[in-house]
Design an enzyme around this catalytic site. Sequence first.
Site, PDB file in Angstrom:
ATOM      1  N   HIS A  41       0.745  -1.314   0.272  1.00  0.00           N
ATOM      2  CA  HIS A  41      -0.409  -0.168   0.194  1.00  0.00           C
ATOM      3  C   HIS A  41       0.959   1.105  -0.172  1.00  0.00           C
ATOM      4  CE1 HIS A  41      -3.428  -2.802   2.042  1.00  0.00           C
ATOM      5  NE2 HIS A  41      -3.890  -2.327   0.603  1.00  0.00           N
ATOM      6  N   HIS A  81       0.361   3.699  -2.779  1.00  0.00           N
ATOM      7  CA  HIS A  81      -0.058   5.763  -3.041  1.00  0.00           C
ATOM      8  C   HIS A  81       1.296   6.474  -3.242  1.00  0.00           C
ATOM      9  CE1 HIS A  81      -0.619   8.610  -0.030  1.00  0.00           C
ATOM     10  NE2 HIS A  81       0.716   9.723   0.473  1.00  0.00           N
ATOM     11  N   CYS A 123      13.809   7.097  -0.518  1.00  0.00           N
ATOM     12  CA  CYS A 123      13.050   8.527  -1.436  1.00  0.00           C
ATOM     13  C   CYS A 123      12.440   7.127  -3.482  1.00  0.00           C
ATOM     14  CB  CYS A 123      14.139   8.919  -2.508  1.00  0.00           C
ATOM     15  SG  CYS A 123      13.332  10.005  -3.718  1.00  0.00           S
ATOM     16  N   CYS A 178      27.100  -3.247  -6.106  1.00  0.00           N
ATOM     17  CA  CYS A 178      25.836  -3.898  -6.991  1.00  0.00           C
ATOM     18  C   CYS A 178      26.425  -4.908  -8.069  1.00  0.00           C
ATOM     19  CB  CYS A 178      24.522  -2.762  -7.397  1.00  0.00           C
ATOM     20  SG  CYS A 178      25.601  -2.015  -9.170  1.00  0.00           S
ATOM     21  N   HIS A 231      23.334  -0.326 -12.707  1.00  0.00           N
ATOM     22  CA  HIS A 231      22.621  -0.714 -11.898  1.00  0.00           C
ATOM     23  C   HIS A 231      22.452  -2.123 -11.738  1.00  0.00           C
ATOM     24  CE1 HIS A 231      21.993  -0.935  -8.073  1.00  0.00           C
ATOM     25  NE2 HIS A 231      20.558  -1.390  -7.611  1.00  0.00           N
TER      26      HIS A 231
END
Length: 826
Positions: free
Chosen positions: A90, A94, A116, A204, A760
């Site tokens: 949720h 949102h 973020c 990564c 990435h």
Amino acid sequence: MGKKRTKGKTVPIDDSSESLEPVCRHIRKGLEQGNLKKALVNVEWNICQDCKTDNKVKDKSEEETEENPSVWLCLKCGHQGCGRNSQEQHALKHYMKPRSEPHCLVLSLDNWSVWCYLCDDEVHYCNSNRLGQVVDYVRKQAGNTTPESAEDNGNIELENKKLEKESKNEQEREKKENMARENPSMNSTSQITVKGLSNLGNTCFFNAVMQNLSQTPVLRELLKEVKMSGTIVKIEPPDLALTEPLEINLEPPGPLTLAMSQFLNEMQETKKGIVTPRELFSQVCKKAVRFKGYQQQDSQELLRYLLDGMRAEEHQRVSKGILKAFDNSTEKVDEELKNKVKEYEKKKSVPSFVDRIFGGELTSTIMCDECRTVSLVHESFLDLSLPVLDDQSGKKSINDKNLKKTMEDEDKDSEEEKDNDSYLKERNDIPSGTSKHLQKKAKKQAKKQAKNQRRQQKIQGKVLHLNDVYAIDHPEDNECEVEMSLQREADIKSNHISQEEVAPKEYCVNQKDLNGHEKMIESITDNQKSTEEAAMKNVSVDNDLEVLASSATECPRNLNGAYLKEGSNGEVDISSGFENLNLNAALQPDEINIEILDDDPTPGTKVYEVVNEDPETAFCTLANREAFNTDECSVQHCLYQFTRNEKLRDANKLLCEVCTRRQYSGPKANMKGERKHIYTNAKKQMLISLAPPVLTLHFKRFQQAGFNLRKVNKHIKFPEILDLAPFCTLKCKNVAEEHTRVLYSLYGVVEHSGTMRSGHYTAYAKTRTASTHLSNLVLHGDIPQDFEMESTKGQWFHISDTHVQAVPTTKVLSSQAYLLFYERIL
């Protein structure tokens, strides 16, 4: 106004001076302190608002309560929603609702970290005074609110139910732990949990590979055996007169292997949600300095360096064990001791755990069209690098054809002027960015140097004619140049250019390296020795080697200086004079293993051996390979291109020793002993002759275009169940008789998103029950006889450093794969 300007200028300086971490650009728009304070009045903490309105909080099952998904607070409006690891997500929904201003900043009510959504990264609020004040305010509000202040009795009852369920869950966990302690076999076959990995600074590429290796249970099992102290290994003696095998006591494994074992255990046993692989990464950097400095790196190169490093440590353990075994005996002569150790090292039949899991074998089959003699060469591999063709490949091939035509016209003109000239015929890849003017200019300069060279040869009075590196031809004239026919075998290791992008070229007495520089091959007389070393940097060429001889002779890739001896009849014998000249200093010894052949070739040497193979079945595969759609961009099509049948024609003809001996044997032999080599048309194909337990496929998305590197972003289809039989030889070693399928199940994907400069790496990993077939194949060598359905079931997760999210299979299959990990199931 002046004060405001100075204040505005000093704020970014103060922020940047606090830390080297970049500040999120969306803090100003994603943070609304006034709305947040209003929303946090009399609020219920750690409860998803949307789940509560849907009455899903009260209907939660015990399993969902046990997972307890984290709740994220929107810093724009104060909305509380369940995280992306939950079923409903949720908080993410949102954020995705269309609004005039983004609700991108969220605060975790579990660990108080800020995320973020626009940056898709964590925001360190210590870098922003405003964000830090808001987080502190929220924490104080959450701390002051107690269950006693809640006036709703329903909430109190709900909390009591949660406590009761948690106590029941704790009791069930204790029972499971006791069962696991009593039955260690169950614990080993249980599913491996998925945990996030901390990013140590642009690591990564490392985290994505380690996530897939952590989902390889058989690797963890073998590492347990390797770590066992006092391991004794028996090696058969090289001398048949010695009947007793040599028993060696292995030392503890190397630091890289120990760090790998510790990492896998931590991923399995720790209760933390995030693991920091600092020790393992530091050991990798010690083996390969190129990974230091926290720069963006390549995942496939990291995987190769990691596996090669652990394999080298295992070989070193065995070598030290052999040396210690002889030191404990009565051997005293150092020279004899060294020779015996070398003999046992050649004989050692102890494959490393890396080869037992990831190791496979390729067999290159070549057949002369004239005498139909079949010869084979075997080469081991840890992964397969598959070419990826895009829309620009057609344009490049057209340019290569035009360039080839101009080069051939110039070669014809030079042949008319010099009747006795010989040419260095070499298949090479010319960057498409090089202009024709520069090619012609370099060509003229090379011809001038060749003329000066021949003048020096006339003065010296003796001329050496090298014919295909290893054979001698009597020079009919004193104006002969060096003729070498270098042929390259397809590099199944890392970073090589597609066969489609390479066209055969001819050069007059010069050798061109990848940087565009030309180096002359100096004439070598009995008064001088010269060595020519061509350095290949950054990119390795995967041109196919034309086979120089089908009977145990091959052009060396490593020739370290040529030493000449003058024979009694004035001829120059060079066949025994070549030592290893490294033509590719950038590659590791394990990656290219071609050496000059002598009377006693060492193990590991790449030798073409003539076999009594039926020409009709020499190129047959386990299954039909003609059913593939050549237009489809899939992993099967890439494998088809990698193992396709090639025809050696024109400049790529085969030097057949069998046809040469037939032509110049008996009464046809020349009285002077002269013999010209016979070049014939041939057919060649490379197939898999040993299917590895774990198959690693690498798509070569990063390719060289001129003097630049580019990424091919085309989507490549790959299945969950891959049949490798159409790409295996008819006599594949670890396939059961009468089986026409070699099935693999997908369990890991490394995806690269973005561009060459700013990309990435993420991982897709499948949690599943450990395959008993795979364990028996690796540990005991038992070939799987039937299909195991349980190993194909499981749950996929998408892991981006520390963030783990359950995803459906469709999302995995639609990803832009860079590495694929398959495990053998049949």
